[in-house]
Design an enzyme around this catalytic site. Structure first.
Site, PDB file in Angstrom:
ATOM      1  N   ASP A 315       0.867  -1.171   0.000  1.00 20.00           N
ATOM      2  CA  ASP A 315       0.000   0.000   0.000  1.00 20.00           C
ATOM      3  C   ASP A 315       0.908   1.226   0.000  1.00 20.00           C
ATOM      4  OD1 ASP A 315      -2.443   1.509   0.317  1.00 20.00           O
ATOM      5  OD2 ASP A 315      -1.751   1.892   2.362  1.00 20.00           O
ATOM      6  N   THR A 317       0.356   4.576   0.966  1.00 20.73           N
ATOM      7  CA  THR A 317       0.337   5.411   2.154  1.00 20.73           C
ATOM      8  C   THR A 317       0.763   4.606   3.374  1.00 20.73           C
ATOM      9  OG1 THR A 317      -1.490   6.642   1.197  1.00 20.73           O
ATOM     10  CG2 THR A 317      -1.069   6.967   3.544  1.00 20.73           C
ATOM     11  N   ASP A 560      -1.407  -0.232   6.345  1.00 21.27           N
ATOM     12  CA  ASP A 560      -1.646   0.291   7.683  1.00 21.27           C
ATOM     13  C   ASP A 560      -3.097   0.709   7.896  1.00 21.27           C
ATOM     14  OD1 ASP A 560      -1.677   2.477   6.016  1.00 21.27           O
ATOM     15  OD2 ASP A 560      -0.592   3.793   7.401  1.00 21.27           O
TER      16      ASP A 560
END
Length: 806
Positions: A315, A317, A560
């Site tokens: 991912d 971010t 996250d």
């Protein structure tokens, strides 16, 4: 229910419990306290290392020899006992480290007490507490929903239902489930051992024996041996009694004692106890070493998964970028629309605002409270939220991803919005659009979670993300190791591609996930041809992981956000950042506690070291199991006296297998693991072990023809097995490094001492084999070593072909 009751209930929900009410519930034991280990329990560790079938056989044999007064031949029992102690100690140390880290990083519960929100440890939640639930939270106790604004909860880990469930007032919220969208409040109805998750303790605990080829293979070997050891033991015992003059005569003249000793020597040699020990220790040591690097391994067998990964999905971010987002600028598109700043201020100040929206609080402070009369909370799937106010900015306001609000018009260079969004996204900045509609959001819009009609773009808001300084180096490592990279993000594809280029990926544009095919086979093909994907929904992330797995890949997924939780749970290896949502960390097998992306090479390298070394030392143990089993069968069928005392086998077991295997299992090793561990190990162990067994049988027959004494025959057999064992150790240790040479040299010096130091030769009953027997020992040893070199020559080529094919 009368009006007064309604008012009372409303006050209770708004205020929550009082301090006195909480104290009363704590005093009466109505708390959420529940003792459940976050890793293996003490009893589980002791049982796995001590109370096993083969330990039972070993300790029974140890007891028999002790009763017979042959304690010198019971050394293997002390070794097995020491192995069990070492295994327990290593796993206890790993457990302590993991439990400390898990305790420090346990999710928090948000409750409303005395009208004030507070974060507490989940065990401190009491019956009737009001839980405040927001996206990313894990429900800490069973509760009944009393407030909801677009509340959606994922209960898949508990119920198997894959889709998030919309929750309304009066619905149950199960402990252990995850809030994926919206917000709400729920009154705790069941706590502690009565809660749904805790009644299924196996599901609730962090540690579980996940699918592990190494564990499965070792257990398969143990199962085979459990079936073989009984019949072979009877065959050997019968042969030894026959050698002693028959069952009746042996019992009368005491010859049965030596027959029993010889049988025990054969049986204990067949048991691959060390393989189980080394596997457990290596897993535990790997987890403990990672813990020292701020990497929490929630499940020890996950260490094996680290070795097999060949594609890692990232991912953007929080993984490639630091996750700290800052407001960049605002491009106003419609000067005539009033209330833009007020709407942005409300979105930034909203209680359920995500990290991006919260960045609006400083540049757009909320000067006066705004009463939202209709609100559609942000969802990772929709990628927008909407609101209408009772007073203040009129109409409906929508904040979200440009492509999800305006579709293709957001990337069409013909429109002002398209030109602005394309230019900004291509520079690597994250973009959101604020849109306005003249009419307010209707109840039907809220219920259906649909966009208001006649939306007009009023502003494009941009945010800056800081690329992690270690990201480029980490991705370069994966490239060198043959691990494929897929960047999967919910952001604009151009933004994601721009970030990917800054960290060294050779990409031009990102693939817009709105164009992904519905067919899984076609999706897999797209994933093979593209590296970067934007506008990916949580469900698409999960589908992408599944599609890669269907094509034979072993997939790791890092992230996250709560939108990564489904994919992380589905992946072969889920890795979460500690800064992420509790939901994400709860389903991940590995948590990077300091959030440093640069730990991922450590994680992968540790996994490869663990499994590659287990495969290497397993050949040592399986080779011993094979030659001991074949030798027992041959001597049982030929009715020959077993050529070793148990104490003599302790020499070869300890100095050519057990002790060096412990060192070899902890050496660096970067080879990527490929399925077929047991097949490759047995491809060496079966022919090599059979050759050793045949060689010892031929030596025994030859020595008997020469008329050597029984002590001389046993000494010659021990010499052959010791030298050949050292050679097998050397062959499997290649290429020989300085450290390996020290280990092998140390074992050889110890063997020389055993055969030359008088006190040791007397204890182990080693004598001069005689000149003729010495020549026989030399010839058999040289021929056996030559045959093992031939086996290894073909084995290496077999392994190379199987790895290439894989």
């Amino acid at each position: 229910m009368d009006a007064s009751a309604d008012v009372s209930a409303t006050v209770a929900v708004e205020r929550g419990l009082s301090t006195a009410e909480v104290s009363e519930r704590v005093r009466t034991g109505r708390t959420n306290a529940y003792v459940a280990d976050t890793s293996r329990s003490v009893w589980t560790i002791v049982r796995a290392n001590v109370f096993t079938l083969f330990n039972g056989i070993v300790f029974a044999c140890f007891f028999v020899l002790f009763v017979l007064g042959r304690w010198q031949d019971a050394l293997f029992g002390l070794a097995a006992f020491a192995n069990s102690i070492i295994g327990c100690v290593q796993e206890f140390r790993a457990k302590a480290a993991l439990d400390r880290l898990a305790l420090l990083n346990a999710p928090r519960a948000r409750v409303r007490r005395e009208g004030v929100e507070a974060e507490i440890a989940p065990p401190d939640v009491v019956l009737d507490d009001i839980l405040v639930l927001r996206a990313g939270d894990q429900v800490s106790a069973d509760a009944v929903v009393v407030e909801t604004r677009g509340l959606q909860i994922d209960e898949s880990m508990l119920t198997g239902e894959s889709d998030a469930v919309d929750k309304k007032s009066g619905d149950d919220a199960l402990s252990g489930s995850i809030v994926v969208a919206g917000e709400g409040a729920a009154r705790v109805s069941r706590v502690g051992a009565d809660s749904y998750a805790n009644r299924f303790a196996g599901e609730a605990k962090r540690f579980s024996l996940v699918a592990s080829e190494v564990r499965t293979s070792v257990n398969r070997v143990l199962k085979w041996m459990s079936w073989i050891i009984g019949p072979v033991g009877l065959l050997v015992l019968n042969a030894q009694m026959m050698v002693a003059g028959g069952w009746v005569k042996a019992w009368e003249n005491g010859g049965w004692v030596q027959a029993v000793v010889n049988t025990i020597a054969a049986l204990t040699a067949m048991i691959p106890l060390g393989l189980v020990l080394i596997t457990s220790i290596t897993f535990a040591v790997g987890a403990a070493k990672l813990a020292s690097r701020q990497v929490l391994v929630n499940e020890l067998p996950a260490v094996e998964g680290l070795a097999r990964v060949d594609i890692i999905c990232l991912d953007k971010t929080g993984t490639l970028t630091a996750g700290d987002i800052a407001f960049d600028a605002i491009d106003r598109l419609s000067e005539g629309v009033e209330g833009v700043d007020g709407a942005l201020a409300w979105f930034g100040a909203a209680p359920d605002a995500n990290a991006t929206a919260r960045c609006l609080r400083e540049p757009f402070p909320l000067e006066a409270p705004l009463d939202a009369v209709a609100y559609i909370p942000f969802s990772s799937a929709r990628k927008w939220s909407a609101v209408s106010f009772a007073t203040g900015p009129e109409g409906a306001w929508v904040l979200g991803a440009p492509e999800m609000v305006f579709g293709d018009a957001a990337t069409d260079a013909v429109t002002a919005l398209g030109r602005t969004v394309t230019a900004l996204a291509s520079s690597g900045r994250r973009t959101l659009v604020l849109a306005h509609a003249e009419s307010r959001i209707s109840e039907e819009d809220v219920a259906a979670e649909r966009l208001p009609e006649a939306l007009t773009p009023t502003a494009v808001v941009t945010f800056r993300e800081q690329v992690r300084p270690d990201a480029a180096e980490t991705l370069a490592y994966f490239s060198r190791q043959g691990v494929g990279i897929r960047v999967i993000s919910g952001d604009n594809p151009r933004t994601v591609a721009a970030i990917a280029r800054t960290v060294g990926l050779d990409v031009t544009d990102g693939f817009d996930a709105r164009g992904l095919p519905e067919n899984d086979a076609e999706l897999g093909e797209v994933l093979e041809q593209n590296l970067v994907f934007g506008r990916v929904t949580p469900e698409q992330k999960k589908r992408m992981v599944v599609a890669l797995q269907a094509r034979g890949h072993t997939v790791a997924m890092t992230g996250d956000g709560v939108n990564d939780a489904l994919a992380i749970k589905t992946a072969d290896l889920g890795i979460a950042m500690n800064s992420g949502a509790a939901a994400t960390k709860a389903v991940a097998r590995i948590v990077l506690l300091d959030g440093r992306f640069s730990h991922l090479p450590d994680v992968v390298a540790e996994g490869r070291q663990v499994i590659a070394n287990i495969e290497r030392v397993s050949m040592l143990f399986l080779n011993k199991t094979v030659y001991a089993t074949v030798l027992a069968v041959l001597f049982g069928v030929l009715v020959l006296e077993f050529p070793f005392l148990p104490r003599q086998l302790s020499i070869t077991d300890g100095l050519t297998i057990g002790i060096p295997a412990f060192f070899l299992a902890l050496l660096p090793n970067t080879q990527r693991y490929v399925p077929g561990f047991l097949r490759r190990s047995l491809a060496f162990a079966i022919p090599a072990g059979s050759i050793i067994a045949v060689a010892l049988t031929l030596y025994t027959l030859g020595a008997m023809q020469l008329g050597v004494s029984e002590p001389q025959l046993r000494t010659g057999s021990t010499i052959i097995l010791a030298i050949v064992g050292i050679w097998v150790l050397t062959v499997l240790s290649r290429p020989i490094t300085r450290f390996k040479a020290l280990v092998i040299g140390g074992m050889f010096i110890a063997l020389v001492a055993v055969f030359t130091v008088p006190i040791l030769t007397a204890f182990f009953q080693l004598v001069d084999p005689g000149e003729e027997a010495a020549w026989l020992v030399t010839i058999v040893t040289v021929l056996t070593i030559g045959a093992i070199e031939i086996v290894r020559f073909f084995h290496r080529r077999y392994v190379a072909r199987s790895l290439a094919a894989a």
